[in-house]
Design a protein around this motif. Structure first.
Motif, short mmCIF file in Angstrom:
data_model
loop_
_atom_site.label_atom_id
_atom_site.label_comp_id
_atom_site.label_asym_id
_atom_site.label_seq_id
_atom_site.Cartn_x
_atom_site.Cartn_y
_atom_site.Cartn_z
N PHE A 287 0.78 -1.27 0.01
CA PHE A 287 0.01 -0.08 -0.04
C PHE A 287 1.09 1.26 -0.04
CE2 PHE A 287 -2.58 3.11 2.56
CZ PHE A 287 -3.37 3.33 1.46
N GLY A 288 2.12 1.28 0.70
CA GLY A 288 2.83 2.28 0.60
C GLY A 288 3.29 2.70 -0.49
N LEU A 289 3.74 1.68 -1.28
CA LEU A 289 4.39 1.77 -2.80
C LEU A 289 3.36 2.26 -3.58
CD1 LEU A 289 6.49 -1.48 -2.67
CD2 LEU A 289 7.54 0.97 -3.06
N ILE A 290 2.17 1.95 -3.51
CA ILE A 290 1.02 2.53 -4.29
C ILE A 290 0.86 3.70 -3.99
CG2 ILE A 290 -1.37 2.20 -4.64
CD1 ILE A 290 -1.45 -0.51 -4.03
N LEU A 291 1.17 4.31 -2.69
CA LEU A 291 1.06 5.57 -2.39
C LEU A 291 2.09 6.52 -3.06
CD1 LEU A 291 -0.22 5.80 1.31
CD2 LEU A 291 -1.60 6.21 -0.92
N ILE A 292 3.54 5.83 -3.17
CA ILE A 292 4.33 6.53 -3.74
C ILE A 292 4.20 6.77 -5.33
CG2 ILE A 292 6.92 6.21 -4.55
CD1 ILE A 292 7.42 4.81 -1.69
N ALA A 293 3.37 5.60 -5.76
CA ALA A 293 3.03 5.68 -7.48
C ALA A 293 2.09 6.95 -7.59
CB ALA A 293 2.85 4.42 -7.86
N ALA A 294 1.29 6.72 -6.40
CA ALA A 294 0.21 7.97 -6.61
C ALA A 294 0.91 9.43 -6.58
CB ALA A 294 -0.92 7.70 -5.31
N SER A 295 1.96 9.57 -5.73
CA SER A 295 2.50 10.94 -5.70
C SER A 295 3.10 11.11 -7.14
CB SER A 295 3.67 10.79 -4.60
OG SER A 295 4.89 9.97 -5.01
N GLY A 296 3.64 10.00 -7.72
CA GLY A 296 4.28 10.56 -9.08
C GLY A 296 2.96 10.86 -10.18
N MET A 297 1.97 10.42 -10.00
CA MET A 297 0.66 10.73 -10.72
C MET A 297 0.28 11.98 -10.50
SD MET A 297 0.20 7.82 -12.79
CE MET A 297 -1.49 8.06 -13.11
N LEU A 298 0.32 12.32 -9.28
CA LEU A 298 -0.12 13.67 -8.77
C LEU A 298 0.84 14.69 -9.31
CD1 LEU A 298 -2.12 15.71 -7.50
CD2 LEU A 298 -0.73 15.10 -5.44
N ALA A 299 2.09 14.68 -9.24
CA ALA A 299 3.06 15.44 -9.75
C ALA A 299 3.13 15.51 -11.12
CB ALA A 299 4.58 14.87 -9.40
N LEU A 300 2.51 14.28 -12.08
CA LEU A 300 2.39 14.50 -13.47
C LEU A 300 1.28 15.38 -13.82
CD1 LEU A 300 3.45 10.98 -14.43
CD2 LEU A 300 4.64 13.12 -14.89
N GLY A 301 0.45 15.46 -13.12
CA GLY A 301 -0.76 16.16 -13.28
C GLY A 301 -0.79 17.90 -13.37
N GLY A 302 0.40 18.29 -12.98
CA GLY A 302 0.57 19.88 -13.33
C GLY A 302 1.64 20.33 -12.58
N LEU A 303 2.03 21.60 -12.78
CA LEU A 303 3.10 22.26 -11.92
C LEU A 303 2.63 23.29 -10.87
CD1 LEU A 303 5.44 22.65 -15.16
CD2 LEU A 303 5.39 20.96 -13.35
N ALA A 304 1.25 23.35 -10.39
CA ALA A 304 0.92 24.29 -9.50
C ALA A 304 1.47 23.84 -8.30
CB ALA A 304 -0.64 24.10 -9.35
N LEU A 305 1.26 24.91 -7.57
CA LEU A 305 1.85 24.50 -5.83
C LEU A 305 1.24 23.10 -5.19
CD1 LEU A 305 4.03 25.67 -3.97
CD2 LEU A 305 2.41 26.92 -2.87
N MET A 377 9.54 6.28 -12.25
CA MET A 377 9.28 5.56 -11.08
C MET A 377 8.35 4.33 -11.14
SD MET A 377 6.90 7.57 -8.32
CE MET A 377 7.66 8.90 -7.83
N MET A 378 7.21 4.58 -12.33
CA MET A 378 5.94 3.82 -12.13
C MET A 378 6.49 2.25 -12.33
SD MET A 378 3.79 5.84 -11.33
CE MET A 378 3.49 7.78 -11.44
N PRO A 379 7.29 2.19 -13.51
CA PRO A 379 7.64 0.66 -13.68
C PRO A 379 8.51 0.03 -12.46
CG PRO A 379 8.77 1.90 -15.01
CD PRO A 379 7.72 3.01 -14.55
N ILE A 380 9.22 0.99 -11.93
CA ILE A 380 9.93 0.33 -10.88
C ILE A 380 8.85 0.00 -9.60
CG2 ILE A 380 11.68 0.98 -9.09
CD1 ILE A 380 12.82 3.10 -11.02
N VAL A 381 7.92 0.41 -9.33
CA VAL A 381 7.11 0.27 -8.32
C VAL A 381 6.38 -0.97 -8.67
CG1 VAL A 381 5.13 1.04 -7.32
CG2 VAL A 381 6.84 2.62 -7.51
N ALA A 382 5.90 -0.79 -9.85
CA ALA A 382 5.17 -2.12 -10.45
C ALA A 382 5.81 -3.50 -10.53
CB ALA A 382 4.93 -1.84 -11.81
N VAL A 383 7.20 -3.26 -10.51
CA VAL A 383 8.03 -4.63 -10.28
C VAL A 383 7.95 -5.01 -8.76
CG1 VAL A 383 10.52 -5.56 -10.45
CG2 VAL A 383 9.73 -4.09 -12.35
#
Length: 401
Positions: A287-305, A377-383
């Protein structure tokens, strides 16, 4: 024994001492990471070497993990930790003296030696696990990380309070304060009463060969999860402030984002152990690794604060769950006589990865960009998640066979 405590009264005493020592010792990394580059820039004639002290600190930590584990086996954890605290204090004084003498080389030497103290502090979590009963190991590890939460506040405040304490030599006061914190930890460590493992004390064997332990399903998955969770966290945390400043945000705004990230790293520690007891360490690590992947998804969503800060907070919580979970998984893999070599290999791989991440994060950010880092980071977490799924199925088959 009280069901709500991770150990018997003497063991709880050790745990409380370790939490306090962690709060003092874990304040060292924020001081070095915050000021290492600035001092390097001030002392070095080559601007490209400005961040070398921080990288050398991480390298010193990685190289010290194996000596620390075997010193603890040979001389006991308390004596090793006392030596670590003394080295931490002296290395901080050496770094301060180097600032007085305007010596980049001696400053680098001081922060590199501080890596040994950091390796000792990192192993406090294993000391807590080894003194707790098996069913409460996860909670003991989690409580140790509460000390990291205190350090996350204490370290930056020391920098703020003391960086200009000696106006003629900026930042020297912070490293003197770092030495004071290490000295304050010594009487706490001296009160520890951690018994030698029974198997290690009464036999002359060192348990199973490391390769045999590595062939068990749980050990490689646990180490892989720890390496990936800490490595990705370090990589993204190092690159995020540079990315924010590159997008036009102030240094203060970037620093505040990192502060929220660090609080998110350690804040969940109050209940992470209970979650592991409820759902299992493999499940919470996943679950923690899924949250790390989710952090990457959120970062890819834009450059706002909100994208930057939100992703850093998710990254911190994900690291807490995955790293504490992975540490708990490692403690399931060894007998008392095997703990030194297993813990040494685990921490060498984890913090060696962190050292490499600190060396290459800035370069990758400049060559590939912030979005690419979060995509990688996504494929690394997936592995790792697939490895954990395989482990769960393997252990389920073994339990029913």
């Amino acid at each position: 024994m009280n069901a709500h405590t991770p150990a018997s009264p003497p063991q709880n005493r050790n745990l409380n001492l370790l939490v306090a020592a962690q709060a003092l010792g874990a304040a060292t990394p924020p001081i070095i990471i915050s000021l290492g580059g600035l001092v390097g820039q001030m002392l070095s004639s080559n601007p490209s070497l400005a961040t070398l002290p921080v990288s050398l600190y991480q390298l010193g930590l990685a190289l010290s993990t194996i000596p620390t584990a075997f010193a603890a086996k040979r001389w006991g954890r308390r004596n090793t930790y006392l030596m670590g605290g003394l080295v931490g204090a002296l290395s901080a004084l050496l770094a301060a003296w180097a600032i007085f003498e305007n010596s980049f080389v001696y400053f680098c030497l001081g922060v590199t030696l501080a890596g040994f103290y950091a390796a000792c502090v990192q192993s406090y979590r294993f000391a807590a696990a080894d003194t707790a009963t098996p069913e409460h190991r996860a909670r003991a590890i989690s409580l140790i990380m509460v000390g990291g939460l205190i350090a996350a506040v204490l370290g930056p405040q020391v920098v703020i309070w003391t960086r200009e304490a000696l106006p003629a030599t900026p930042f020297a006061g912070s490293f003197i304060s770092m030495a004071v914190l290490a000295f304050l930890a010594l009487p706490l460590i001296a009160k520890l009463r951690i018994p030698r493992a029974a198997a290690a004390a009464h036999t002359h064997t060192s348990g199973r060969p490391l390769l045999q332990i590595a062939r068990t399903p749980r050990f490689p998955v646990a180490v892989l999860a720890g390496v990936v969770s800490f490595g990705l966290m370090s990589f993204i945390m190092t690159a995020a402030p540079m990315a924010m400043v590159g997008c036009g945000y102030s240094v203060g705004t970037a620093a505040l984002g990192i502060q929220w990230h660090v609080l998110a790293m350690f804040g969940p520690s109050f209940f992470t152990g209970k979650l592991i007891e409820r759902f299992g360490n493999n499940a919470l690590t996943a679950f923690g690794l899924i949250l790390i992947a989710a952090s990457g998804m959120l970062a890819l969503g834009g450059l706002a604060l909100t994208h930057f800060w939100g992703s850093l907070i998710l990254l911190g919580v994900g690291w807490n769950f995955s790293f504490i979970g992975a540490t708990s998984m490692v403690t399931d893999c060894y007998q008392p006589s095997e703990r030194a070599k297993v813990q040494a290999v685990n921490d060498f791989l984890v913090f060696g990865t962190v050292a490499a991440a600190s060396f290459f994060s800035g370069h990758l950010l400049n060559t590939a960009g912030w979005e690419a880092i979060n995509m990688y980071m996504m494929p690394i977490v997936a592995v790792v998640l697939m490895a954990q799924l395989w482990l769960a199925r393997t252990e389920r088959r073994q339990a029913t066979s």
